[in-house]
Design a protein around this motif. Sequence first.
Motif, PDB file in Angstrom:
ATOM      1  N   THR A 106       0.852  -1.192   0.000  1.00 19.61           N
ATOM      2  CA  THR A 106       0.000   0.000   0.000  1.00 19.61           C
ATOM      3  C   THR A 106       0.879   1.229   0.000  1.00 19.61           C
ATOM      4  O   THR A 106       2.050   1.170   0.382  1.00 19.61           O
ATOM      5  N   ASP A 107       0.308   2.339  -0.427  1.00 19.97           N
ATOM      6  CA  ASP A 107       1.053   3.594  -0.378  1.00 19.97           C
ATOM      7  C   ASP A 107       1.282   3.983   1.084  1.00 19.97           C
ATOM      8  O   ASP A 107       0.420   3.777   1.928  1.00 19.97           O
ATOM      9  N   ALA A 108       2.433   4.564   1.343  1.00 19.93           N
ATOM     10  CA  ALA A 108       2.774   4.985   2.709  1.00 19.93           C
ATOM     11  C   ALA A 108       2.736   6.498   2.789  1.00 19.93           C
ATOM     12  O   ALA A 108       3.757   7.168   2.800  1.00 19.93           O
ATOM     13  N   SER A 109       1.523   7.036   2.844  1.00 18.63           N
ATOM     14  CA  SER A 109       1.401   8.487   2.937  1.00 18.63           C
ATOM     15  C   SER A 109       1.205   8.880   4.390  1.00 18.63           C
ATOM     16  O   SER A 109       0.775   8.082   5.219  1.00 18.63           O
ATOM     17  N   LYS A 110       1.496  10.122   4.685  1.00 18.69           N
ATOM     18  CA  LYS A 110       1.361  10.612   6.057  1.00 18.69           C
ATOM     19  C   LYS A 110      -0.091  10.622   6.506  1.00 18.69           C
ATOM     20  O   LYS A 110      -0.380  10.625   7.681  1.00 18.69           O
ATOM     21  N   HIS A 111      -1.022  10.617   5.559  1.00 13.80           N
ATOM     22  CA  HIS A 111      -2.437  10.722   5.894  1.00 13.80           C
ATOM     23  C   HIS A 111      -3.083   9.369   6.154  1.00 13.80           C
ATOM     24  O   HIS A 111      -4.258   9.304   6.454  1.00 13.80           O
ATOM     25  N   VAL A 112      -2.330   8.278   6.037  1.00  9.77           N
ATOM     26  CA  VAL A 112      -2.907   6.946   6.196  1.00  9.77           C
ATOM     27  C   VAL A 112      -3.479   6.773   7.587  1.00  9.77           C
ATOM     28  O   VAL A 112      -4.637   6.448   7.758  1.00  9.77           O
ATOM     29  N   SER A 113      -2.652   6.997   8.616  1.00  7.08           N
ATOM     30  CA  SER A 113      -3.142   6.808   9.983  1.00  7.08           C
ATOM     31  C   SER A 113      -2.258   7.578  10.937  1.00  7.08           C
ATOM     32  O   SER A 113      -1.119   7.192  11.155  1.00  7.08           O
ATOM     33  N   ALA A 114      -2.796   8.648  11.472  1.00  7.63           N
ATOM     34  CA  ALA A 114      -2.020   9.441  12.425  1.00  7.63           C
ATOM     35  C   ALA A 114      -1.773   8.660  13.703  1.00  7.63           C
ATOM     36  O   ALA A 114      -0.789   8.857  14.387  1.00  7.63           O
ATOM     37  N   VAL A 115      -2.692   7.731  14.031  1.00 11.82           N
ATOM     38  CA  VAL A 115      -2.562   6.941  15.256  1.00 11.82           C
ATOM     39  C   VAL A 115      -1.419   5.940  15.133  1.00 11.82           C
ATOM     40  O   VAL A 115      -0.704   5.675  16.083  1.00 11.82           O
ATOM     41  N   ARG A 116      -1.226   5.394  13.924  1.00  9.12           N
ATOM     42  CA  ARG A 116      -0.224   4.348  13.746  1.00  9.12           C
ATOM     43  C   ARG A 116       1.097   4.870  13.202  1.00  9.12           C
ATOM     44  O   ARG A 116       1.937   4.100  12.785  1.00  9.12           O
ATOM     45  N   ASP A 122       8.544  10.133  11.099  1.00 12.31           N
ATOM     46  CA  ASP A 122       8.515  10.093   9.639  1.00 12.31           C
ATOM     47  C   ASP A 122       8.229   8.695   9.120  1.00 12.31           C
ATOM     48  O   ASP A 122       8.529   8.370   7.988  1.00 12.31           O
ATOM     49  N   LYS A 123       7.673   7.852   9.956  1.00 13.43           N
ATOM     50  CA  LYS A 123       7.327   6.488   9.553  1.00 13.43           C
ATOM     51  C   LYS A 123       5.838   6.273   9.758  1.00 13.43           C
ATOM     52  O   LYS A 123       5.208   6.909  10.581  1.00 13.43           O
ATOM     53  N   VAL A 124       5.291   5.341   8.980  1.00 14.14           N
ATOM     54  CA  VAL A 124       3.870   5.038   9.061  1.00 14.14           C
ATOM     55  C   VAL A 124       3.705   3.524   8.906  1.00 14.14           C
ATOM     56  O   VAL A 124       4.527   2.854   8.295  1.00 14.14           O
ATOM     57  N   SER A 125       2.662   2.985   9.506  1.00 17.11           N
ATOM     58  CA  SER A 125       2.383   1.554   9.406  1.00 17.11           C
ATOM     59  C   SER A 125       1.806   1.249   8.028  1.00 17.11           C
ATOM     60  O   SER A 125       0.870   1.916   7.578  1.00 17.11           O
ATOM     61  N   LEU A 168       6.407  -0.600  10.210  1.00 16.76           N
ATOM     62  CA  LEU A 168       6.653   0.829   9.998  1.00 16.76           C
ATOM     63  C   LEU A 168       7.621   1.016   8.835  1.00 16.76           C
ATOM     64  O   LEU A 168       8.667   0.352   8.768  1.00 16.76           O
ATOM     65  N   VAL A 169       7.232   1.895   7.919  1.00 19.13           N
ATOM     66  CA  VAL A 169       8.080   2.227   6.764  1.00 19.13           C
ATOM     67  C   VAL A 169       8.141   3.745   6.644  1.00 19.13           C
ATOM     68  O   VAL A 169       7.330   4.457   7.222  1.00 19.13           O
ATOM     69  N   ASP A 170       9.100   4.220   5.866  1.00 21.12           N
ATOM     70  CA  ASP A 170       9.223   5.662   5.636  1.00 21.12           C
ATOM     71  C   ASP A 170       7.990   6.176   4.898  1.00 21.12           C
ATOM     72  O   ASP A 170       7.429   5.489   4.032  1.00 21.12           O
ATOM     73  N   THR A 171       7.574   7.381   5.227  1.00 20.89           N
ATOM     74  CA  THR A 171       6.413   7.978   4.554  1.00 20.89           C
ATOM     75  C   THR A 171       6.787   8.385   3.141  1.00 20.89           C
ATOM     76  O   THR A 171       7.965   8.587   2.823  1.00 20.89           O
ATOM     77  N   GLY A 172       5.757   8.496   2.294  1.00 19.36           N
ATOM     78  CA  GLY A 172       5.968   8.969   0.934  1.00 19.36           C
ATOM     79  C   GLY A 172       6.298   7.869  -0.063  1.00 19.36           C
ATOM     80  O   GLY A 172       6.469   8.147  -1.244  1.00 19.36           O
ATOM     81  N   LEU A 173       6.386   6.624   0.365  1.00 18.29           N
ATOM     82  CA  LEU A 173       6.677   5.527  -0.562  1.00 18.29           C
ATOM     83  C   LEU A 173       5.389   5.047  -1.210  1.00 18.29           C
ATOM     84  O   LEU A 173       4.323   5.057  -0.603  1.00 18.29           O
ATOM     85  N   ASN A 174       5.511   4.592  -2.451  1.00 19.45           N
ATOM     86  CA  ASN A 174       4.341   4.095  -3.180  1.00 19.45           C
ATOM     87  C   ASN A 174       4.309   2.578  -3.144  1.00 19.45           C
ATOM     88  O   ASN A 174       5.344   1.908  -2.959  1.00 19.45           O
ATOM     89  N   ALA A 175       3.127   2.029  -3.356  1.00 14.57           N
ATOM     90  CA  ALA A 175       2.968   0.577  -3.419  1.00 14.57           C
ATOM     91  C   ALA A 175       3.907   0.017  -4.480  1.00 14.57           C
ATOM     92  O   ALA A 175       4.095   0.614  -5.539  1.00 14.57           O
ATOM     93  N   GLY A 176       4.530  -1.119  -4.176  1.00 11.19           N
ATOM     94  CA  GLY A 176       5.485  -1.741  -5.092  1.00 11.19           C
ATOM     95  C   GLY A 176       6.931  -1.409  -4.759  1.00 11.19           C
ATOM     96  O   GLY A 176       7.858  -2.048  -5.279  1.00 11.19           O
ATOM     97  N   ALA A 177       7.141  -0.403  -3.917  1.00 13.48           N
ATOM     98  CA  ALA A 177       8.515  -0.038  -3.540  1.00 13.48           C
ATOM     99  C   ALA A 177       9.127  -1.140  -2.674  1.00 13.48           C
ATOM    100  O   ALA A 177       8.428  -1.840  -1.947  1.00 13.48           O
ATOM    101  N   ARG A 178      10.438  -1.298  -2.785  1.00 16.73           N
ATOM    102  CA  ARG A 178      11.135  -2.286  -1.953  1.00 16.73           C
ATOM    103  C   ARG A 178      11.637  -1.597  -0.692  1.00 16.73           C
ATOM    104  O   ARG A 178      12.217  -0.524  -0.748  1.00 16.73           O
ATOM    105  N   VAL A 179      11.369  -2.233   0.451  1.00 17.02           N
ATOM    106  CA  VAL A 179      11.801  -1.703   1.741  1.00 17.02           C
ATOM    107  C   VAL A 179      12.532  -2.811   2.496  1.00 17.02           C
ATOM    108  O   VAL A 179      12.350  -3.996   2.225  1.00 17.02           O
ATOM    109  N   VAL A 180      13.367  -2.419   3.428  1.00  7.70           N
ATOM    110  CA  VAL A 180      14.080  -3.385   4.261  1.00  7.70           C
ATOM    111  C   VAL A 180      13.271  -3.599   5.535  1.00  7.70           C
ATOM    112  O   VAL A 180      12.884  -2.637   6.203  1.00  7.70           O
ATOM    113  N   VAL A 181      12.999  -4.867   5.853  1.00  9.18           N
ATOM    114  CA  VAL A 181      12.305  -5.225   7.082  1.00  9.18           C
ATOM    115  C   VAL A 181      13.171  -6.227   7.827  1.00  9.18           C
ATOM    116  O   VAL A 181      14.075  -6.827   7.261  1.00  9.18           O
ATOM    117  N   TRP A 182      12.880  -6.387   9.107  1.00  8.32           N
ATOM    118  CA  TRP A 182      13.620  -7.340   9.943  1.00  8.32           C
ATOM    119  C   TRP A 182      12.677  -8.462  10.351  1.00  8.32           C
ATOM    120  O   TRP A 182      11.514  -8.229  10.667  1.00  8.32           O
TER     121      TRP A 182
END
Length: 193
Positions: A73-83, A87-90, A108-122
């Motif tokens: 999913t897109d990681a925009s700042k408006h997705v969920s202020a609670v989560r 500068d990261k969003v669930s 949690l990922v950096d905000t502003g990323l679009n769906a399909g982007a590759r991120v590093v998770v643990w």
Amino acid sequence: MAHGKRTKKWFWRWRNNPLRRRDDIAEAWIMLALCALVAVGGTAVGLVTAHATDETLARLRSDRRSTHAVLLTDASKHVSAVRSSGDKVSASVRWTTPDGSARTGRTLVDTGLNAGARVVVWQDSHGKLTTAPPSAGEAAVEAGVLGTAAGLALTGAVLGVGAVVRWRLDRQRIDSWGREWDLAGPQWGHRTG
């Protein structure tokens, strides 16, 4: 000369003195034992705690692995202020576990990323998402802080016990002096001026 007087004051409870009581000797030995316990026990507890913490954090570092995940999913700042966290969003991600199976979950990922982007998770050894383990430097600092806190906690407890023991001995001395005064006081008579 002043150093000699201070030494005499420090060790007065062990010197032969007609005013010295058993309580004075007991207090001297108890305080010496408590000082030794603080010095030896506080150091030992601090070192053991620091070592155990360092081993635990090293196990975390060896158990957790980073892997690449695909953002679902897109990681925009408006997705969920609670989560969100700074500068990261669930967001939902898909990753591959160590056994090769695909999984999805939220992290949690950096905000502003679009769906399909590759991120590093643990992930842990079972493939569950987790947080990044502390680096060796962070682990050393945490081990040092926890070791110091453990040593200080033991020191505080020992000093508390020492204060209670001294208070109890002082109460015994005061009660003893009161009983002795009750015996000696009437023998002095009622002399005035």
